[in-house]
Motif scaffolding. Structure first.
Motif, PDB file in Angstrom:
ATOM      1  N   LEU A 148      -8.400 -30.034 -19.413  1.00 49.76           N
ATOM      2  CA  LEU A 148      -8.224 -29.651 -20.807  1.00 49.76           C
ATOM      3  C   LEU A 148      -9.424 -28.813 -21.205  1.00 49.76           C
ATOM      4  N   LEU A 156      -6.043 -36.985 -16.499  1.00 47.42           N
ATOM      5  CA  LEU A 156      -6.936 -35.930 -16.971  1.00 47.42           C
ATOM      6  C   LEU A 156      -8.201 -36.023 -16.137  1.00 47.42           C
ATOM      7  N   TYR A 172      -4.645 -27.199 -19.602  1.00 40.96           N
ATOM      8  CA  TYR A 172      -4.198 -27.169 -20.992  1.00 40.96           C
ATOM      9  C   TYR A 172      -5.249 -26.409 -21.789  1.00 40.96           C
ATOM     10  N   ARG A 223       1.556 -35.269 -17.373  1.00 38.35           N
ATOM     11  CA  ARG A 223       0.797 -35.201 -16.119  1.00 38.35           C
ATOM     12  C   ARG A 223       0.277 -36.548 -15.641  1.00 38.35           C
ATOM     13  N   ILE A 281      -0.497 -34.870 -22.695  1.00 36.76           N
ATOM     14  CA  ILE A 281      -1.019 -34.719 -21.334  1.00 36.76           C
ATOM     15  C   ILE A 281      -0.697 -35.957 -20.508  1.00 36.76           C
TER      16      ILE A 281
END
Length: 302
Positions: free
Chosen positions: A9, A93, A33, A90, A86
């Protein structure tokens, strides 16, 4: 250096360092992202042409997967929803880059606090400090679910440099010092979870706004040295991007936990270069840039 399968991110990836970081993470194979306020249909107060969609497309073109999400990082609910997205899409992270800023048109150089516009000064602090803490509050919970996560707090100036130099405005000074300290503080909390936090500064960044200020483009940026000779030590946003990618791919990244780092310093360690093959090291020369009358030390640098 591969980040295939990793999820990043980049908070504040519309332009400048954030864009360079997002693209280079994509070039290493990551899913990135990219957040910001400016989209192709809605602009922030910057009123500039760069958009989060364009950054995401460049991430994908570089070899990664770019995903643009409009987020105002002062709005905690928007950040919470982003992290939940997220998680749902996914399930992980691995890299959080806090590059949210937005204060270029708010600070006033060489003005004491009583002369500086107070509303603008306080907004600088909200944009530079509150946004980073709000994002860390929500995103680090997901990042620590797997060992090996990386938090990068992007700032201007190393902790060593900022400790000895006034950054020409009380508000700007506090904003940039705070990012270094935040990384140091987060490092204390993240260490027990197998995650790493660092602060990272580019050198003299040839951002879109900087190139425009000098009346040049990336293609002819050296022409700006006719006005400001020290511009020869500047660097592209890709240089700090490659620094972040190198950190993220390092299995021994924990050695940097809590440290204040620079793109030029990391280039010496990891061996990456800027787009033109150079390895600028701006902070080695900044005393000379900012104070040319200061005597040189034994190494020849001020």
């Amino acid at each position: 250096m591969s980040l295939t399968g990793k999820v990043a991110l980049v908070a504040g990836g519309t332009r400048g360092a954030g864009r360079g970081i997002a693209i280079e993470l994509g070039a290493a194979g990551a899913t990135v992202y990219v957040t910001g306020r400016t989209t192709r249909t809605e602009q922030s107060e910057y009123r500039r042409p760069e958009t989060i969609e364009e950054t995401a497309e460049r991430v994908t073109a570089a070899g990664g997967v770019g995903i643009a999400v409009q987020v105002d990082h002062l709005e905690a609910e928007q950040v919470r929803a982003l992290v939940e997205r997220i998680r749902q899409e996914r399930g992980r992270l691995d890299i959080l880059v806090n590059d949210i800023w937005g204060g270029e048109r708010l600070f006033e150089w060489n003005k004491p606090v009583w002369d500086h516009n107070l509303e603008n000064g306080l907004r600088i602090l909200r944009l530079a400090i509150d946004t980073h803490l709000i994002t860390a509050h929500h995103a680090l919970l997901l990042l620590i679910e797997r060992p090996g996560g990386l938090l990068v707090e992007v700032t201007d100036g190393t902790a060593e440099y900022n400790a000895e130099h006034y950054r020409l405005s009380p508000f700007y000074d506090l904003a940039k010092v705070s990012a270094n300290r935040m990384a140091w503080a987060h490092a204390k909390d993240l260490a027990s979870h197998g995650a790493t936090a660092v602060s990272l500064t580019p050198g003299w960044l040839r951002s879109e706004m900087m190139l425009e200020a000098f009346g040049v483009t990336e293609a002819n940026w050296r022409d700006a040295a006719e006005k400001q000779p020290h511009f020869v030590i500047s660097e592209t946003p890709h240089f700090i991007g490659r620094a972040v990618a190198a950190l993220a791919a390092d299995p021994d990244k924990a050695r940097w936990n809590g440290k204040s780092l620079s793109s030029g310093g990391l280039a010496k360690v990891y061996g990456f270069t800027d787009l033109d093959g150079s390895r600028p090291d701006c902070w080695r020369y900044m005393d000379e840039v900012m104070d040319p009358g200061k005597p040189a030390d034994a190494t020849g640098y001020r």
